[in-house]
Design an enzyme around this catalytic site. Structure first.
Site, short mmCIF file in Angstrom:
data_model
loop_
_atom_site.label_atom_id
_atom_site.label_comp_id
_atom_site.label_asym_id
_atom_site.label_seq_id
_atom_site.Cartn_x
_atom_site.Cartn_y
_atom_site.Cartn_z
N HIS A 160 0.81 -1.17 0.00
CA HIS A 160 0.00 0.00 0.00
C HIS A 160 0.84 1.21 0.00
O HIS A 160 1.66 1.38 0.87
CB HIS A 160 -0.81 -0.03 1.28
CG HIS A 160 -2.07 0.68 1.10
ND1 HIS A 160 -2.37 1.81 1.77
CD2 HIS A 160 -3.08 0.46 0.27
CE1 HIS A 160 -3.55 2.22 1.38
NE2 HIS A 160 -3.98 1.42 0.48
N LYS A 184 -15.49 6.45 -4.80
CA LYS A 184 -14.94 7.57 -5.57
C LYS A 184 -15.92 7.95 -6.68
O LYS A 184 -16.04 9.10 -7.07
CB LYS A 184 -13.60 7.13 -6.18
CG LYS A 184 -12.82 8.28 -6.76
CD LYS A 184 -11.49 7.81 -7.29
CE LYS A 184 -11.49 7.95 -8.76
NZ LYS A 184 -11.03 7.05 -9.63
#
Length: 877
Positions: free
Chosen positions: A138, A544
């Site tokens: 990540h 999103k």
């Protein structure tokens, strides 16, 4: 309140004091005084002193460039140390009950008794327990491996200092060790100088297994076993495997050109090498322990008749097997072309001899010895296998379609991508049923196509146990799934891999049911999957795309309809959750999140991604990992034994309205506001983030596009830096207020009380609101945004204020997070250090944007602020 967390606060003070000494030694009195002044002003500003807030801003504006890096680093380190102290507090003996949930499993058992759940059902649910945590790299895990190892050691010191009978000599020695560790951290690079490669990321994942999970798994199973014994009268079967691990590091090639088939091959070899290495440590320890001479016939036979110490004889055979395995894998990793295979291929090669020793010790009256280190090793063999973690492969759907397109054009039968979905399915099922190969020998595919085929060949050469699932991102149709089955078949793969479509946008989530239905109607496909289907639900892209409220309902809906399809078709369904650490990416406290899922959605167990910085917070220390496993296990058992209510029709109807209104409100800003993208770029460090050597993958799928081409992670990460945290709340509060205005207040309150899905949504919003900071967001605007764009920021902050009122009103709460005092305290504690970092970041962005070529000094300081704010906000991306 203050007395409540006294032990935690005294640790924070002590670590802060030691860090102060280090700063004084490294940079002299002047810098130390500067840091202290800023810290005190920040504390006073937090308490509401407006004059000190102004002084803080002035102090930071007038810092000379050369002081920015040490000052920034100081606050970054304060935060890291506060996080360590807090993480330690949750497992320390001074921990308050409401924080540690001392025993999620025991409190579950008392709930089961109250609800008359039979012990037979409970025993069955425990046998079915299946938790698979998928470790993913990540970009926001900014903390380097070096730092993480130091953090583990600092924890050990805190644990020692807590012993009341520590002699003053031992106490001094431990404090000196702490001071050394803090100084070592200070004088190391906080930030990586180069981007990590996918191999670095995989090694980071293996380090988590070695430093934490290797200990945590047997500890968790031992605790669980004892609790089950006292509650059910029977413990866990010795070969139980309720927790196991997969990884995306080195397998996730979606949008990451650096993960190639050769990287995947190397990660698979490294993973086996690491497993052999860790088992070798275990076996060496057992050789020193198991010196007994009495054994049963089976062990004598395995040891060879003349062995005086039969257990050691067997263990030495295993030691030789592991050493040889390591040597061969090592040679392959270093590029030697060897025809021989590593001798350790199957789990049984370890399990059978060790289990024979275990049974023999029990039969010969030495059960107490068998149930020690030997049992721990047996449990590890089941959990980690010979591959340590199973590797998932992830690739985008269009890459598979491109292969078939290029192939069909070469064969002269048309262009696959232009065909209708029906024609594609007919072609794919035909080829899947056919005995002849599809790929012509003389075909020379283009580079990207060859890469996809080479990856399939790597899979074909490895055993089934090496892999978790083949995840198809941006999956939209049944042909997307069949295409992967065909490519694997053509590569000569001797088994059927779990091929898992990932539905991630709002539309794809809404279509998930019909895609899976269509697949289930294909007999050939039903034969392949042997009644087991995995589907992945994407959290970040849907949020999103449509905002959190709308995405949350679409995910719930998709799960519910998939559970129903699976029931109707008689297929076992595993839902795979692609959650991130943040609310904008589906993150919520694990226990609450699982209980807010639709009824029956955890029947097939839990498979969930754990990402970067969340791996460190939830799994980074053995005791913390054991707590996390307990929470997961109790939540899954509770969801399966005491399922949440089916939502009433009027709740559903209102959720549809909330979803629609919130999506419109969200898109109205993100897509509809002409000034939005320029405002976003100026008010957040989005452009600067691209330069950070964070993860191995680029921040954008398409370098020139607007918000939609941004990856979900930088999108959310940027907004959490300037403390407006926009994606995690925009649209939700407006929809709630709209429903109140339409007369639905009472219904909303009922949903809040009776429907875990809805109350969890609001709880997550409260946490986000608590982390937002309007004054800081306003300061970024004043310092960085051109005047004609500033009104948009003002409108967003006014909206945020209205939203907070709307949510508190429906919950009948006075203040945010009033039911979670520990969460509140934990945010407050870190804020003292996060605020100055925010001020510093705004200043650094201002200075770097003034020049064409910013100095390396300023760039480094900026990266440190980004890392520090990420650590302070806890769930960053």
């Amino acid at each position: 309140m203050n007395e409540k967390y006294a032990a935690l606060k005294s640790n924070v003070r002590m670590l802060g004091h030691l860090l102060g000494n280090t700063i004084r030694d490294a940079h002299g009195e002047e810098i130390f005084e500067k840091v202290e002044t800023i810290r005190k002003l920040s504390k006073s500003a937090q308490a509401g002193n407006q004059a000190d807030r102004e002084s803080l801003i002035e102090e930071i504006k007038h810092l000379p460039d050369e002081q920015l890096t040490p000052v920034t680093r100081a606050f970054n380190q304060f935060l890291n140390l506060t996080n360590i102290a807090e993480q330690y507090h949750t497992i320390s003996r001074h921990c308050e009950e409401h924080i540690c949930e001392p025993d999620a499993i025991n409190s579950l058992f008392s709930k089961l008794v109250q609800n008359d759940v039979s012990k037979l059902d409970t025993a069955q649910a425990v046998r079915d327990l299946n938790i698979e945590l998928v470790l993913t790299a990540h970009p926001t895990e900014i903390t380097r491996r070096t730092m993480i190892n130091k953090l583990v050691k600092i924890n050990e010191c805190l644990s020692k200092l807590e012993l009341s009978d520590l002699s003053s000599k031992e106490r001094k020695k431990t404090e000196r060790r702490l001071e050394q560790l803090i100084a070592q951290s200070w004088h190391s690079d906080v930030i990586r100088q180069q981007r990590p490669t996918p191999l670095d990321e995989a090694k980071w994942g293996f380090a988590v297994v070695e430093n934490s999970l290797w200990e945590a798994v047997p500890d968790f199973l031992r605790e669980m076993n004892d609790r089950l014994k006292s509650y059910l009268g029977e413990g866990l079967p010795i070969d139980a495997r309720p927790v196991h691990f997969s990884s995306w590091m080195g397998g996730d090639r979606d949008g990451n050109p650096f993960v190639t088939h050769s990287v995947t091959r190397e990660v698979l070899l490294l993973s086996r090498w690491k497993a052999a290495d860790l088992y070798l440590n275990d076996i060496n320890e057992l050789i020193s322990e198991l010196s007994m001479t009495v054994s049963n016939d089976q062990v004598r036979e395995l040891a060879g008749e003349d062995q005086h110490e039969p257990y050691r004889a067997i263990l030495k055979q295993l030691r030789a097997l592991l050493n040889e395995t390591k040597d061969i894998l090592d040679a392959k990793i270093h590029g030697q072309k060897l025809a021989v295979k590593a001798p350790l291929q199957k789990v049984e090669q370890l399990w059978d001899p060790l289990y024979a020793c275990y049974q023999s010790l029990h039969e010969c009256g030495m059960g107490v010895i068998a149930d020690g280190s030997l049992l721990d090793t047996l449990r590890r063999v089941k959990a980690f296998g010979v591959h340590l973690v199973r590797l998932d492969i992830r690739q985008e759907s269009t890459r598979h379609a491109d292969v078939l397109s290029e192939l069909t054009r070469y064969l002269g039968i048309g262009d696959y991508e232009q065909w209708s979905e029906q024609d594609k399915i007919a072609f794919l099922t035909n080829e899947l049923a056919s005995k002849r190969p599809l790929l012509p020998r003389d075909w020379e595919p283009s580079e990207p196509v060859k890469e996809v085929l080479d990856t399939c060949k790597i899979i074909a050469l490895q055993p089934r146990e090496a892999f978790g699932a083949y995840v198809i991102s941006m999956a939209r149709t049944a042909s997307d799934v069949l295409a992967v089955h065909l490519l694997l078949q053509e590569a000569g793969c001797p088994y059927r891999m779990d091929v898992c479509p990932l539905f991630e946008t709002l539309d794809d989530l809404n279509n998930a049911e019909s895609v899976i239905k269509q697949l289930m109607s294909i007999d050939l496909y039903r034969g392949f999957i042997q009644n087991h289907q995995m589907v992945m639900i994407g959290y970040s892209d849907s949020a999103k795309d449509a905002g959190v409220m709308s995405a949350g309902w679409a995910q719930y809906h998709a799960m519910e309809s998939l559970v129903k399809v699976a029931e109707d078709e008689g297929v076992e369904l595993t839902l795979f959750h692609g959650r991130g650490g943040t609310v904008g990416r589906g993150g919520a406290p694990a226990h609450a999140a699982l209980l807010s899922q639709p009824p029956k959605s955890l029947k097939g167990g839990l498979r969930v991604t754990e990402q970067g910085e969340m791996i460190r917070f939830k799994l980074g220390l053995p005791d913390v990992a054991v707590n996390s496993f307990n929470l997961y296990a109790s939540a899954i058992l509770e969801a399966n034994l005491l399922p949440p209510p089916e939502p009433k029709q009027e709740w559903r109807d209102l959720m549809e309205v909330l979803s629609e209104v919130s999506c419109e409100a969200y898109r109205g800003v993100v897509r509809g506001e002409p000034d939005f993208v320029p405002y976003f770029r100026q008010a957040t460090p989005e452009l600067e983030l691209g330069k950070l050597p964070l993860g191995s993958r680029p921040a954008k799928r398409n370098p020139n596009g607007g918000v939609e081409s941004l990856r979900a992670i930088p999108w959310i990460f940027s907004w959490s830096q300037n403390r407006l945290v926009l994606p995690a709340w925009l649209g939700a509060g407006e929809a709630i207020q709209y429903s109140v205005d339409k007369g639905h207040q009472a219904l909303l309150e009922e949903m809040c009380r009776e429907w875990p899905f809805f109350s969890t949504r609001l709880g997550m919003l409260e946490m986000v609101y608590t982390k937002c900071n309007m004054e800081i967001s306003r300061y970024y605007d004043q310092r960085l945004v051109e005047p004609q764009l500033q009104p948009l920021g003002d409108r967003l902050r006014e909206q945020l204020q209205r939203d907070i009122k709307s949510v508190l009103n429906v919950e009948n709460n006075e203040n945010l997070m009033q039911s979670d005092p520990w969460g509140q305290e934990s945010i407050r504690l870190r804020n003292i250090y996060v605020e100055p970092l925010n001020m510093l970041q705004a200043e650094l962005l201002y200075r770097t944007r003034q020049t064409e070529e910013a100095s390396a000094n300023l760039e480094e300081a900026l990266m440190v602020t980004i890392a520090g704010i990420a650590a302070g906000m806890r769930n960053t991306g």
